[in-house]
Design an enzyme around this catalytic site. Structure first.
Site, PDB file in Angstrom:
ATOM      1  N   PHE A 113      71.733  72.939  19.999  1.00  0.00           N
ATOM      2  CA  PHE A 113      70.449  72.344  19.638  1.00  0.00           C
ATOM      3  C   PHE A 113      70.452  72.057  18.141  1.00  0.00           C
ATOM      4  CE2 PHE A 113      66.207  72.009  21.857  1.00  0.00           C
ATOM      5  CZ  PHE A 113      66.723  71.736  23.117  1.00  0.00           C
ATOM      6  N   GLN A 229      55.328  68.162  13.375  1.00  0.00           N
ATOM      7  CA  GLN A 229      56.686  67.751  13.743  1.00  0.00           C
ATOM      8  C   GLN A 229      56.688  66.447  14.537  1.00  0.00           C
ATOM      9  OE1 GLN A 229      59.447  70.132  16.591  1.00  0.00           O
ATOM     10  NE2 GLN A 229      60.328  70.236  14.542  1.00  0.00           N
ATOM     11  N   HIS A 231      59.171  64.430  16.766  1.00  0.00           N
ATOM     12  CA  HIS A 231      60.434  64.641  17.485  1.00  0.00           C
ATOM     13  C   HIS A 231      61.225  63.338  17.455  1.00  0.00           C
ATOM     14  CE1 HIS A 231      63.243  65.450  20.725  1.00  0.00           C
ATOM     15  NE2 HIS A 231      62.825  66.707  20.794  1.00  0.00           N
ATOM     16  N   LEU A 241      58.718  62.656  26.085  1.00  0.00           N
ATOM     17  CA  LEU A 241      59.844  63.271  25.369  1.00  0.00           C
ATOM     18  C   LEU A 241      61.150  63.097  26.125  1.00  0.00           C
ATOM     19  CD1 LEU A 241      60.492  65.296  22.941  1.00  0.00           C
ATOM     20  CD2 LEU A 241      60.678  66.986  24.735  1.00  0.00           C
ATOM     21  N   GLU A 244      65.782  67.190  23.287  1.00  0.00           N
ATOM     22  CA  GLU A 244      66.891  67.354  22.337  1.00  0.00           C
ATOM     23  C   GLU A 244      68.148  67.840  23.064  1.00  0.00           C
ATOM     24  OE1 GLU A 244      65.660  68.964  18.556  1.00  0.00           O
ATOM     25  OE2 GLU A 244      67.359  70.322  18.543  1.00  0.00           O
ATOM     26  N   ARG A 275      65.153  68.447  13.153  1.00  0.00           N
ATOM     27  CA  ARG A 275      64.337  67.320  13.648  1.00  0.00           C
ATOM     28  C   ARG A 275      63.724  66.478  12.537  1.00  0.00           C
ATOM     29  NH1 ARG A 275      61.375  70.268  18.799  1.00  0.00           N
ATOM     30  NH2 ARG A 275      63.262  70.267  20.071  1.00  0.00           N
ATOM     31  N   HIS A 340      54.954  65.702  18.081  1.00  0.00           N
ATOM     32  CA  HIS A 340      55.439  66.652  19.084  1.00  0.00           C
ATOM     33  C   HIS A 340      54.872  68.062  18.952  1.00  0.00           C
ATOM     34  CE1 HIS A 340      58.220  68.357  21.950  1.00  0.00           C
ATOM     35  NE2 HIS A 340      58.784  69.127  21.055  1.00  0.00           N
ATOM     36  N   ARG A 375      60.068  73.189  12.625  1.00  0.00           N
ATOM     37  CA  ARG A 375      60.533  74.114  13.668  1.00  0.00           C
ATOM     38  C   ARG A 375      61.873  73.653  14.218  1.00  0.00           C
ATOM     39  NH1 ARG A 375      60.347  73.997  19.338  1.00  0.00           N
ATOM     40  NH2 ARG A 375      58.950  72.214  19.520  1.00  0.00           N
TER      41      ARG A 375
HETATM   42  C1  LIG Z   1      57.530  67.801  26.286  1.00  0.00           C
HETATM   43  C2  LIG Z   1      57.746  69.082  25.522  1.00  0.00           C
HETATM   44  C3  LIG Z   1      58.943  69.766  25.649  1.00  0.00           C
HETATM   45  C4  LIG Z   1      59.161  70.949  24.949  1.00  0.00           C
HETATM   46  N1  LIG Z   1      60.350  71.613  25.090  1.00  0.00           N
HETATM   47  C5  LIG Z   1      60.556  72.764  24.422  1.00  0.00           C
HETATM   48  C6  LIG Z   1      61.769  73.479  24.570  1.00  0.00           C
HETATM   49  O1  LIG Z   1      62.654  73.086  25.320  1.00  0.00           O
HETATM   50  N2  LIG Z   1      61.926  74.615  23.867  1.00  0.00           N
HETATM   51  C7  LIG Z   1      60.974  75.093  23.017  1.00  0.00           C
HETATM   52  O2  LIG Z   1      61.173  76.144  22.404  1.00  0.00           O
HETATM   53  N3  LIG Z   1      59.784  74.451  22.884  1.00  0.00           N
HETATM   54  C8  LIG Z   1      59.560  73.309  23.558  1.00  0.00           C
HETATM   55  N4  LIG Z   1      58.364  72.651  23.414  1.00  0.00           N
HETATM   56  C9  LIG Z   1      57.260  73.306  22.695  1.00  0.00           C
HETATM   57  C10 LIG Z   1      56.651  74.391  23.588  1.00  0.00           C
HETATM   58  O3  LIG Z   1      56.673  73.965  24.926  1.00  0.00           O
HETATM   59  C11 LIG Z   1      55.218  74.745  23.229  1.00  0.00           C
HETATM   60  O4  LIG Z   1      55.095  74.924  21.846  1.00  0.00           O
HETATM   61  C12 LIG Z   1      54.794  76.037  23.926  1.00  0.00           C
HETATM   62  O5  LIG Z   1      55.066  75.962  25.303  1.00  0.00           O
HETATM   63  C13 LIG Z   1      53.341  76.364  23.694  1.00  0.00           C
HETATM   64  O6  LIG Z   1      53.015  77.461  24.491  1.00  0.00           O
HETATM   65  P1  LIG Z   1      51.620  78.208  24.327  1.00  0.00           P
HETATM   66  O7  LIG Z   1      51.641  79.355  25.265  1.00  0.00           O
HETATM   67  O8  LIG Z   1      51.368  78.488  22.901  1.00  0.00           O
HETATM   68  O9  LIG Z   1      50.541  77.131  24.767  1.00  0.00           O
HETATM   69  P2  LIG Z   1      50.359  76.272  26.141  1.00  0.00           P
HETATM   70  O10 LIG Z   1      51.477  76.408  27.080  1.00  0.00           O
HETATM   71  O11 LIG Z   1      49.979  74.902  25.679  1.00  0.00           O
HETATM   72  O12 LIG Z   1      49.129  76.981  26.787  1.00  0.00           O
HETATM   73  C14 LIG Z   1      47.824  76.856  26.277  1.00  0.00           C
HETATM   74  C15 LIG Z   1      46.881  77.530  27.231  1.00  0.00           C
HETATM   75  O13 LIG Z   1      45.594  77.596  26.643  1.00  0.00           O
HETATM   76  C16 LIG Z   1      44.638  77.169  27.592  1.00  0.00           C
HETATM   77  N5  LIG Z   1      43.482  76.641  26.857  1.00  0.00           N
HETATM   78  C17 LIG Z   1      43.480  75.761  25.830  1.00  0.00           C
HETATM   79  N6  LIG Z   1      42.233  75.557  25.401  1.00  0.00           N
HETATM   80  C18 LIG Z   1      41.423  76.314  26.174  1.00  0.00           C
HETATM   81  C19 LIG Z   1      40.021  76.524  26.244  1.00  0.00           C
HETATM   82  N7  LIG Z   1      39.146  75.887  25.433  1.00  0.00           N
HETATM   83  N8  LIG Z   1      39.540  77.384  27.164  1.00  0.00           N
HETATM   84  C20 LIG Z   1      40.382  78.017  28.022  1.00  0.00           C
HETATM   85  N9  LIG Z   1      41.715  77.847  28.017  1.00  0.00           N
HETATM   86  C21 LIG Z   1      42.210  77.018  27.096  1.00  0.00           C
HETATM   87  C22 LIG Z   1      45.361  76.152  28.446  1.00  0.00           C
HETATM   88  O14 LIG Z   1      44.740  75.995  29.697  1.00  0.00           O
HETATM   89  C23 LIG Z   1      46.723  76.830  28.560  1.00  0.00           C
HETATM   90  O15 LIG Z   1      46.690  77.794  29.587  1.00  0.00           O
HETATM   91  C24 LIG Z   1      58.158  71.447  24.085  1.00  0.00           C
HETATM   92  C25 LIG Z   1      56.962  70.756  23.944  1.00  0.00           C
HETATM   93  C26 LIG Z   1      56.764  69.575  24.632  1.00  0.00           C
HETATM   94  C27 LIG Z   1      55.503  68.816  24.406  1.00  0.00           C
END
Ligand SMILES: Cc1cc2nc3c(=O)[nH]c(=O)nc-3n(C[C@H](O)[C@H](O)[C@H](O)COP(=O)(O)OP(=O)(O)OC[C@H]3O[C@@H](n4cnc5c(N)ncnc54)[C@H](O)[C@@H]3O)c2cc1C
Length: 561
Positions: A113, A229, A231, A241, A244, A275, A340, A375
């Protein structure tokens, strides 16, 4: 009125990992999510998760790569914690049932990566987030006696007692429209990022910065908000997306002249530079007229053996076909840098504690800061799990020494009053979707890969105008059942607060570092700017501060790839 030791807002990877850790520590837990937990945005994570697990790799090497990737803005004590604990977290996931890829000899296999000096990304094809999220959800269901799941509940406000402790939240049951007060001895925000403040973005429609704005509104400082960021490989039309992982597997980037231009910008790491470096290189090629007429660059995945692409990158094979009409196993696909990830968020320590007693944050909503100015790919899933787990354990420990709080019923009336005010808005103002589009396009134009004072001033002016317009944007749906209209109005307010914080911080940092490249201040300037910028709410708008960067062992150096 539900009352729990630990309340977790958000059920993506950070929230679910926090819930499991808190339950394991004996706490009664509530986890609340505005979508079904396995539809949280973590499900989209594709390429993998980093850890120095191979015997020839070291956590120090992972930590150094992360520090360098952050352009020396990451806090090194937090980065050390994350990288030291990464190998055990991967093993924990594997033992829990995540079917990580295995190589020919049966060992866990890695892919390369960006910005990493070793191939240390563990993965499940290009559905790594989905694979982990589903395993965690199974675990959560096994804990049903300790963990109450509130699925499709939307948090509107965080609650505080007279001493300023966070004591829970108000949330709306999306299915019925009923409001409820949730009390808790400790509350963990795990509500993800804010990509929808930009258009297009790789982020799902639900990534509207709710938790960042909710914490900000009750006085928690935000940090590193200027660091957004872009991407390097997203589809121009819709922001989808292309992971990567494609470049990790060997894909090349070409300009319209057929030049493998990364040879100029990062002669050692080429397409696998960090990135910010690759996105800037692409944008330079496009701006200087060496891109394709549609403002893109070509990503050539045909360099990867077809069999391998079909096995390890099968989701992007589908994305290429369905959303660009391109068979990536046979021809290059056109891509460009796209919004991203938000490196900034609610400022926390590495137990997830914010400045508000009883309020924690973990995952993309938080800023520990392990990503600093940029990141590294595959470090975000790691961040969600390590700091989700640590927050859950710490919050459960806090709960053991605190009495159960009880909010006055009047908070419910106040929250209901705010919802009623949205329902009662007179028609005739701008539409919410129109304001959101203008916001997203403004951010994507002026607060993107390249920025300058003039563009940022324009962006701020527009964001502040939209903040004036938003409270009079009427909604059409006046019903109670699954009313997404009213939630959209609330989310718009969150995105505008987040956008204002981003632009203000970007204006303040008068240097170029990581994802913030100021064409009017093109150099990194450690003498004046080797510190975090914090943003706090003062009255109706942002006020800026600073916080020191923690340096443990890696002094800032020139950053080349
Ligand atoms: C397309 C894509 C691919 C990616 N691939 C990678 C990868 O391969 N490796 C890597 O390390 N990172 C990757 N990332 C980044 C990574 O996926 C995210 O940063 C990470 O999953 C975020 O996780 P989280 O638990 O913080 O939030 P999320 O998974 O976004 O969860 C947020 C939660 O909060 C809840 N929520 C939000 N607001 C409210 C509200 N007002 N009331 C109640 N609930 C609420 C939502 O329902 C959800 O359950 C990628 C990102 C994208 C966009």
């Amino acid at each position: 009125m539900p009352a729990h030791d630990v309340l977790i807002i958000g059920a993506g990877l950070a929230g679910q990992r926090a819930a499991l850790a808190a339950a394991d520590a004996g706490a009664s837990v509530a986890i609340l999510s505005k979508v079904h937990p396995v539809r949280s945005h973590s499900v989209a994570a594709a390429g993998g998760i980093n850890a120095a697990l191979n015997p020839e790799d070291t956590w120090e090497s992972h930590a150094f790569d992360t520090v360098k990737g952050s352009d020396y803005l990451g806090d090194q004590d937090a980065i050390e914690v994350m990288c030291r604990e990464a190998p055990d977290e991967i093993l924990w996931l594997e033992h829990a049932g995540v079917t990580f890829h295995r190589n020919g000899s049966g060992h866990l296999g890695t892919r390369a990566f960006g910005g990493a000096s070793q191939a240390r990304t563990y993965y499940v094809a290009d559905i790594t987030g989905q694979a982990i999220l589903h395993v965690l959800y199974e675990r959560l269901m096994q804990h049903h006696e300790r963990v109450a799941r509130y699925e499709e509940w939307f948090t509107t406000t965080l609650l505080q007692d007279e001493d300023g402790n966070c004591i829970g939240c108000v949330a709306r049951d999306i299915r019925t429209g009923a409001l409820e007060v949730f009390n808790a001895k400790a509350t963990i925000l795990a509500s993800g990022g804010a990509g929808q403040a930009f258009k297009p973005t790789t982020n799902a429609l639900i990534c509207t910065g709710d938790g960042i704005a909710q914490a900000y509104r009750i006085g928690a400082p935000l940090m590193d908000m200027e660091m957004i960021q872009y991407h390097p490989t997203t589809l121009a039309e819709n922001g989808f997306l292309i992971t990567e992982g494609a470049r990790g597997e060997g894909a090349h980037l070409y300009n319209a002249l057929g030049e493998r231009f990364m040879e100029k910008y990062a002669p050692n790491k080429l397409e696998l530079a960090s990135r910010d470096v690759v996105s800037r290189a692409e944008q330079t090629e496009i701006n200087e007229g060496r891109g394709f007429p549609d403002g893109t660059i070509a990503l050539d995945i045909t360099k990867v053996p077809r069999k391998r692409t079909l096995e390890a990158l099968r989701e992007i094979v589908n994305i290429g076909k369905d959303f660009a009409g391109v068979d990536i196993t046979r021809e290059p696909i056109h891509i460009k840098p796209g919004m991203h990830y938000i490196m900034g968020g609610v400022k926390t320590d590495f137990e997830g504690q914010t400045s508000i007693p009883g309020l924690y944050a973990a995952g993309e909503v938080a800023c520990v800061s392990v990503h600093g100015g940029n990141r590294l790919g595959a470090n975000s899933l790691l961040d969600t799990l390590i700091f989700g787990r640590r927050s859950g354990a710490h919050a459960a420990a806090r709960a053991r020494g605190v009495a159960m709080p009880k909010s006055p019923v009047s908070v419910l009336d106040d929250a209901q009053g705010e919802i009623d005010a949205i329902f009662n808005r007179p028609t005739g103002g701008r539409r919410i979707s129109e304001i959101k589009t203008e916001l997203g396009e403004t951010m994507n134009r002026y607060v993107a890969v390249y920025r300058d004072a003039e563009g940022l001033a324009t962006a701020l002016e527009i964001v502040q105008r939209l903040k004036q317009e938003a409270p009079s944007a009427a909604i059409d749906d006046k019903g109670t059942v699954f009313n997404q209209d009213v939630l959209g109005a609330i989310e718009l307010g969150y995105m505008l607060d987040v956008a204002e914080a981003i632009v203000t911080a970007a204006q303040e940092r008068r240097e170029s570092r990581g994802a913030q490249f100021r064409t009017d201040f093109p150099e990194r300037n450690d003498a004046d700017w080797l510190h975090h910028i914090t943003v706090s709410l003062n009255g109706d708008g942002p006020s800026l501060g600073t916080a020191p960067v923690t340096i443990t062992r890696w002094e800032p150096q020139e950053r080349t790839y």
